[in-house]
Design a protein around this motif. Structure first.
Motif, short mmCIF file in Angstrom:
data_model
loop_
_atom_site.label_atom_id
_atom_site.label_comp_id
_atom_site.label_asym_id
_atom_site.label_seq_id
_atom_site.Cartn_x
_atom_site.Cartn_y
_atom_site.Cartn_z
N ALA A 1 1.01 -1.34 -0.12
CA ALA A 1 -0.03 0.06 -0.02
C ALA A 1 0.91 1.23 0.03
CB ALA A 1 -0.78 -0.01 1.24
N LYS B 1 -3.95 4.99 5.05
CA LYS B 1 -5.45 4.49 4.55
C LYS B 1 -5.50 3.20 3.60
CE LYS B 1 -9.94 5.97 2.93
NZ LYS B 1 -9.78 4.65 2.44
N ASP B 2 -4.57 3.26 2.58
CA ASP B 2 -4.66 2.17 1.61
C ASP B 2 -4.33 0.72 2.72
OD1 ASP B 2 -5.47 3.70 -0.18
OD2 ASP B 2 -3.44 3.74 -1.27
N ILE C 1 -4.64 0.35 5.78
CA ILE C 1 -5.60 -0.10 6.84
C ILE C 1 -6.94 -1.12 5.90
CG2 ILE C 1 -7.73 0.71 8.16
CD1 ILE C 1 -5.49 2.82 9.23
N ASP C 2 -7.14 -0.46 4.76
CA ASP C 2 -8.08 -1.01 3.75
C ASP C 2 -7.87 -2.24 3.44
OD1 ASP C 2 -9.58 1.29 3.81
OD2 ASP C 2 -9.07 2.02 1.91
N TRP C 3 -6.44 -2.54 3.14
CA TRP C 3 -5.94 -3.89 2.54
C TRP C 3 -6.00 -5.00 3.88
CZ3 TRP C 3 -4.67 -5.71 -1.89
CH2 TRP C 3 -3.89 -6.87 -2.05
N ASP D 1 -7.92 -4.62 6.29
CA ASP D 1 -9.22 -5.01 6.85
C ASP D 1 -10.09 -5.97 5.66
OD1 ASP D 1 -11.70 -4.25 8.27
OD2 ASP D 1 -12.40 -3.40 6.45
N GLN D 2 -9.58 -5.86 4.66
CA GLN D 2 -9.86 -6.84 3.66
C GLN D 2 -9.49 -8.16 3.95
OE1 GLN D 2 -8.59 -5.71 -0.29
NE2 GLN D 2 -9.11 -7.60 -1.01
N GLN E 1 -11.35 -9.48 6.89
CA GLN E 1 -12.96 -9.73 6.83
C GLN E 1 -12.98 -11.13 6.20
OE1 GLN E 1 -15.54 -6.91 5.13
NE2 GLN E 1 -14.56 -5.27 6.26
N THR F 1 -12.40 -7.40 11.34
CA THR F 1 -12.38 -6.38 10.99
C THR F 1 -11.06 -5.65 11.78
OG1 THR F 1 -13.52 -5.16 12.62
CG2 THR F 1 -14.74 -5.84 10.64
N TYR F 2 -10.70 -4.64 11.01
CA TYR F 2 -9.65 -3.66 11.32
C TYR F 2 -9.74 -3.22 12.75
CZ TYR F 2 -5.51 -0.66 11.52
OH TYR F 2 -4.36 0.00 12.11
#
Ligand code: SF4
Length: 321
Positions: free
Chosen positions: A119, A123-124, A126-128, A130-131, A134, A139-140
């Motif tokens: 990333a 933010k990227d 955290i999104d990665w 979290d994905q 999931q 979740t993160y």
């Protein structure tokens, strides 16, 4: 047929003892197997059978003494660390020993994202993360700022799996991943393996001594005994209709009333380990109810019966594999 990973005559020898009395132990002895894409392949056997040593060779933690590992048909060399570190990930028995108790769990995730340049921004990242979390039902937010002790063993094993998924591996090596998890949570972890196979096309090398979960989760299985694969085929064939006397003994040692039990005392005779490793003929000859004279001196052939390989003199008259 596509083969993600192939082991050809894979062998690992260790030297034991001291200068005066040195012995060579062949912990993994000329084994052959392959793992297809999107397949759950199990190596099963009692402790000391060579299954973890096999995993360590695939992961590059142990040098191969002889034989070859191929990935996608190409030799796996020491230089190809990228495939080992990104393409193959490992999950171990004790999730608590995977994480430092003094370090926050999310720090491990950010470290891997940073090391593999997964990333560009926080933010990227955290999104990665979290994905991936999931995918294992978390979740993160569930892990952010928390220490390993704030999770149960089952949750922490899920977190280990999510961490392994960060690099989008093709193969996950899961070494006894449910043996320290509560029986009630065991199936949820192995169900997760099925989900990763079906939804992401990930292959799993499942290493276990628990035949109940092996039967439930595997596509194919290899039974190992003292460094040898003694029977290999579809899990239905090998566990429902075992041919090798050792496979029969293992299958019969699971009490029907309690599928969570593993091998019983009849097959956990640690004191025999060294003697069995040094046998000239069949290593199982000392315990085999169907032993013949030839078994004590001649190494059994690998015989193919339909799609099952059996390493045993009983099937000698059939075509050799
Ligand atoms: Fe038993 Fe002989 Fe077969 Fe070994 S080779 S498993 S001793 S019958």
């Amino acid at each position: 047929m596509d083969k993600l990973l192939e082991a050809n005559n894979l062998t690992k020898r260790f030297s034991q003892g001291n200068v005066i009395s040195r012995a060579i132990l062949t912990a993994v002895d000329n084994i052959n197997f392959y793992i297809k894409p999107a397949e759950i392949f199990t190596l099963a056997g009692e402790s000391g059978c060579g299954k973890t040593t096999t995993a360590k060779m695939i992961l590059g933690f142990e040098e191969v003494t002889s034989g070859q590992l191929l990935r996608n048909g190409e030799p796996q060399t020491d230089k190809e660390k990228a495939w080992i570190t990104e393409g193959v990930q490992a999950i171990f028995q004790d999730p608590f020993s995977t994480f430092n108790p003094m370090r926050r769990v999310d720090a491990y995730f950010h470290e891997t994202v940073y090391n593999f340049k997964l990333a560009k921004t926080k933010k990227d990242a955290i999104d990665w993360i979290d994905q991936k979390l999931q995918l294992v039902g978390l979740t993160y937010q569930d892990v952010a700022g928390k220490y390993p002790s704030e999770f149960s063993g089952g949750q922490l094993q899920r977190i280990s799996i999510a961490r392994a998924l960060l690099t989008d591996p093709k193969l996950i090596i899961a070494d006894e991943p449910v043996s320290m998890v509560d029986a009630s949570l065991r199936m949820s972890i192995v169900n997760l393996f099925k989900q990763l196979r079906d939804e992401l096309g990930v292959s799993i090398l499942y290493i276990t001594h628990d035949l109940a979960t092996a039967y439930y989760v595997s596509d194919r299985i290899a039974i190992m005994f003292r460094g040898k694969i003694v029977e290999m085929g579809s899990v239905e064939d090998v566990l429902m209709n075992p041919r090798h006397p050792y496979s029969k003994l293992l299958r019969d040692s699971i009490p029907q009333a309690d599928p969570n039990l593993r091998w019983d005392s009849r097959v956990t005779l640690a004191e025999l380990e060294h003697e069995e490793y040094s046998r000239k003929g069949c290593r199982f000859a000392g315990r085999c109810p169907e032993v013949m004279d030839i078994c004590k001196t001649v190494v059994p052939p690998d015989v193919r019966i339909d799609d099952v390989f059996v390493h045993c003199h009983l099937y000698e008259e059939l075509e050799e594999a």
